[in-house]
Design a protein around this motif. Structure first.
Motif, mmCIF file in Angstrom:
data_model
loop_
_atom_site.group_PDB
_atom_site.id
_atom_site.type_symbol
_atom_site.label_atom_id
_atom_site.label_comp_id
_atom_site.label_asym_id
_atom_site.label_seq_id
_atom_site.Cartn_x
_atom_site.Cartn_y
_atom_site.Cartn_z
ATOM 1 N N SER A 65 0.740 -1.225 0.069
ATOM 2 C CA SER A 65 0.172 0.058 0.054
ATOM 3 C C SER A 65 0.870 1.160 -0.026
ATOM 4 N N GLY A 66 0.287 2.296 -0.535
ATOM 5 C CA GLY A 66 0.904 3.652 -0.387
ATOM 6 C C GLY A 66 1.330 4.038 0.973
ATOM 7 N N VAL A 67 0.744 3.543 2.041
ATOM 8 C CA VAL A 67 1.053 4.060 3.377
ATOM 9 C C VAL A 67 2.290 3.289 3.771
ATOM 10 N N GLU A 68 2.035 1.939 3.432
ATOM 11 C CA GLU A 68 3.390 1.067 3.611
ATOM 12 C C GLU A 68 4.633 1.679 3.093
ATOM 13 N N PHE A 69 4.352 1.749 1.827
ATOM 14 C CA PHE A 69 5.523 2.500 1.153
ATOM 15 C C PHE A 69 6.428 3.682 1.624
ATOM 16 N N PHE A 70 5.375 4.340 2.103
ATOM 17 C CA PHE A 70 5.789 5.764 2.915
ATOM 18 C C PHE A 70 6.588 5.545 3.849
ATOM 19 N N LYS A 71 6.193 4.335 4.716
ATOM 20 C CA LYS A 71 6.889 4.144 6.173
ATOM 21 C C LYS A 71 8.312 3.518 5.776
ATOM 22 N N ILE A 72 8.496 3.142 4.728
ATOM 23 C CA ILE A 72 9.863 2.593 4.203
ATOM 24 C C ILE A 72 10.773 3.898 3.805
ATOM 25 N N THR A 73 9.996 4.574 3.141
ATOM 26 C CA THR A 73 10.813 5.897 2.628
ATOM 27 C C THR A 73 11.017 7.008 3.603
ATOM 28 N N LYS A 74 9.938 7.155 4.714
ATOM 29 C CA LYS A 74 10.317 7.925 5.723
ATOM 30 C C LYS A 74 11.610 7.300 6.492
ATOM 31 N N GLU A 75 11.876 6.303 6.764
ATOM 32 C CA GLU A 75 13.185 5.822 7.441
ATOM 33 C C GLU A 75 14.210 6.194 6.456
ATOM 34 N N ARG A 76 14.350 5.979 5.180
ATOM 35 C CA ARG A 76 15.386 6.175 4.437
ATOM 36 C C ARG A 76 15.476 7.571 4.085
ATOM 37 N N TYR A 77 14.577 8.215 3.516
ATOM 38 C CA TYR A 77 14.383 9.507 3.315
ATOM 39 C C TYR A 77 13.537 10.346 4.121
ATOM 40 N N PRO A 78 13.896 10.634 5.323
ATOM 41 C CA PRO A 78 12.828 11.317 6.124
ATOM 42 C C PRO A 78 12.490 12.812 5.700
ATOM 43 N N HIS A 79 13.348 13.383 5.052
ATOM 44 C CA HIS A 79 13.081 15.020 4.721
ATOM 45 C C HIS A 79 12.245 15.319 3.309
ATOM 46 N N ILE A 80 11.926 14.148 2.733
ATOM 47 C CA ILE A 80 11.098 14.152 1.685
ATOM 48 C C ILE A 80 9.617 14.292 1.933
ATOM 49 N N PRO A 81 8.880 15.316 1.631
ATOM 50 C CA PRO A 81 7.426 15.174 1.852
ATOM 51 C C PRO A 81 6.625 14.256 0.916
ATOM 52 N N ARG A 82 5.648 13.603 1.637
ATOM 53 C CA ARG A 82 5.014 12.398 0.962
ATOM 54 C C ARG A 82 3.548 12.744 0.955
ATOM 55 N N VAL A 83 3.059 12.750 -0.432
ATOM 56 C CA VAL A 83 1.681 13.112 -0.709
ATOM 57 C C VAL A 83 0.985 11.847 -1.275
ATOM 58 N N LEU A 84 -0.175 11.306 -0.316
ATOM 59 C CA LEU A 84 -0.889 10.194 -0.932
ATOM 60 C C LEU A 84 -2.141 10.506 -1.627
ATOM 61 N N LEU A 85 -2.320 9.581 -2.732
ATOM 62 C CA LEU A 85 -3.441 9.758 -3.630
ATOM 63 C C LEU A 85 -4.252 8.399 -3.305
ATOM 64 N N THR A 86 -5.507 8.747 -2.828
ATOM 65 C CA THR A 86 -6.457 7.765 -2.546
ATOM 66 C C THR A 86 -7.761 7.669 -3.322
ATOM 67 N N GLY A 87 -8.259 6.538 -3.806
ATOM 68 C CA GLY A 87 -9.602 6.513 -4.418
ATOM 69 C C GLY A 87 -10.580 6.181 -3.653
ATOM 70 N N TYR A 88 -10.350 5.792 -2.241
ATOM 71 C CA TYR A 88 -11.518 5.600 -1.334
ATOM 72 C C TYR A 88 -11.046 5.983 -0.217
ATOM 73 N N THR A 89 -11.959 5.883 0.915
ATOM 74 C CA THR A 89 -11.963 6.508 1.875
ATOM 75 C C THR A 89 -11.812 5.279 3.151
ATOM 76 N N ASP A 90 -10.355 5.614 3.613
ATOM 77 C CA ASP A 90 -10.154 4.548 4.640
ATOM 78 C C ASP A 90 -9.411 5.500 5.991
ATOM 79 N N ILE A 91 -10.458 5.993 6.800
ATOM 80 C CA ILE A 91 -10.315 7.284 7.618
ATOM 81 C C ILE A 91 -9.158 6.682 8.838
ATOM 82 N N GLU A 92 -9.215 5.331 9.271
ATOM 83 C CA GLU A 92 -8.448 4.934 10.179
ATOM 84 C C GLU A 92 -7.086 4.924 9.780
#
Length: 364
Positions: free
Chosen positions: A61-88
């Motif tokens: 998932s995009g969120v899981e991918f971002f967790k990986i990139t946050k560890e390696r590249y913490p200073h790159i801002p991450r924007v998520l595109l989602t076509g459905y609503t998963d509030i939690e």
């Protein structure tokens, strides 16, 4: 001129990648990836300013991918595109800092463009901050080396010169050479004082507060014995009264600085014509605090001068002083949440009162 912004968009649908590139290729330098491994390869070789990812991808998932990139590249801002609503999922990702912002699909070009610009500003601010931190770390390292030189390399020749002058004094030749030995002695003592005050100021400002039990009687008498080696104290009577019925816990390093500077100040402010020079020291400890009073019958000061004595480089009636002693004292007290007050009268003397809290978590 608009800065070149490197944007990486990750999505498992080629059509979405093509649409994004067609819409924004004239505004940014666009990189696209159909999979996470390809995206990671691009991140390795390119300086990416903004990272965009779809949420629903087959591998991860995009969120899981971002967790990986946050560890390696913490200073790159991450924007998520989602076509459905998963509030939690989105709420958790936002709260943990995994994403900078999320946008629903199909995206609005203007909203996405503004989000990229804002994310780039965030990236630049973080990068500038890291550069400032790096500069401060370098400056701090240089300051550490400078203070080390002061406290070690410069102190060594001072100690050698002092040793030679001690031999001259032992041989009774300090009055020879038309008073040049005495002049040299005074200059070396002043240089040693300036160096010690500079190092003391640095340590007071930077050292962490360390709590331990303090024995005031032992501390005060050891400081007086140290000052007794100077000719300035040969005619001074020290009257000491210490009541340590209650154990006191505080920062020994800074407490010693406070008492030492008060004693030094009282010694330097004696009146040469006073036949009975004296310094009274009274210390009482309680469950709540230690109360320290040091009084002298020296030159004293006017009320206006008393308001300035804790300012840095204020010399007052001591033109030969560096003007840092009482300033360092106040800095040390602030680190311990202590206070100092002074009551003085010109030609009569001064009384300094210091109150330092007894550290509750360290008491028996």
């Amino acid at each position: 001129m608009t800065p070149e912004i490197n944007v990486l968009y990750v999505d498992d649908e080629q059509q979405n990648l093509n649409s994004f590139k067609a819409a924004f290729r004239t505004r940014y330098k666009v990189f696209t990836a159909l999979s996470v491994p390809v995206a990671l390869e691009i991140l390795e070789r390119e300086e990416i300013h903004v990272l965009i990812s779809d949420q629903r991808m087959p591998e991860i998932s995009g969120v899981e991918f971002f967790k990986i990139t946050k560890e390696r590249y913490p200073h790159i801002p991450r924007v998520l595109l989602t076509g459905y609503t998963d509030i939690e999922v989105l709420a958790e990702a936002v709260n943990q800092g995994d994403i900078y912002r999320y946008i629903t699909k199909p995206w609005d070009d203007l909203e996405l463009h503004n989000s990229v610009l804002n994310a780039y500003d965030h990236y630049k601010a973080n990068k500038d901050l890291q550069e400032k931190i790096s500069e401060l770390e370098k400056a701090n390292a240089g300051l550490n080396r400078f203070v080390y030189s002061l406290s070690h390399e410069l102190r060594a020749p001072i100690a050698s010169a002092t040793g030679i002058l001690d031999l001259v004094k032992m041989e009774g030749r300090i009055g020879d050479s038309g008073g040049y030995w005495k002049l040299m002695d005074a200059c070396i003592q002043k240089l040693d004082y300036y160096v010690s005050q500079t190092v003391q100021f640095y340590k007071t400002a930077r050292f962490k507060v360390v709590q331990e039990q303090i024995h005031f009687e032992t501390l005060v008498r050891s400081l007086i014995d140290l000052y007794r080696t100077s000719n300035d104290t040969k005619d001074i009577t020290f009257e000491i009264a210490v009541d340590e019925a209650q154990h006191f816990y505080g920062d020994l390093f800074r407490v010693e600085i406070v008492i030492a500077n008060l004693l030094s100040n009282a010694i330097k402010c004696q009146r040469p014509e006073e036949p009975h020079k004296k310094i009274n020291i009274r210390i009482d400890t309680s469950v709540e605090e230690a109360r320290i009073l040091i009084a002298d019958n020296g030159i004293g000061m006017e009320a206006e001068e008393a308001t300035k004595i804790f300012d840095p480089f204020f010399k007052g009636a001591q033109p030969g002083s560096l003007g840092l002693g009482l300033f360092i004292l106040r800095e040390a007290l602030e680190k311990m949440n202590g206070i100092v007050t002074v009551n003085s009268q010109r030609g009569v003397g001064s009384t300094f009162e210091v109150v330092i809290p007894n550290t509750p978590e360290q008491k028996d």
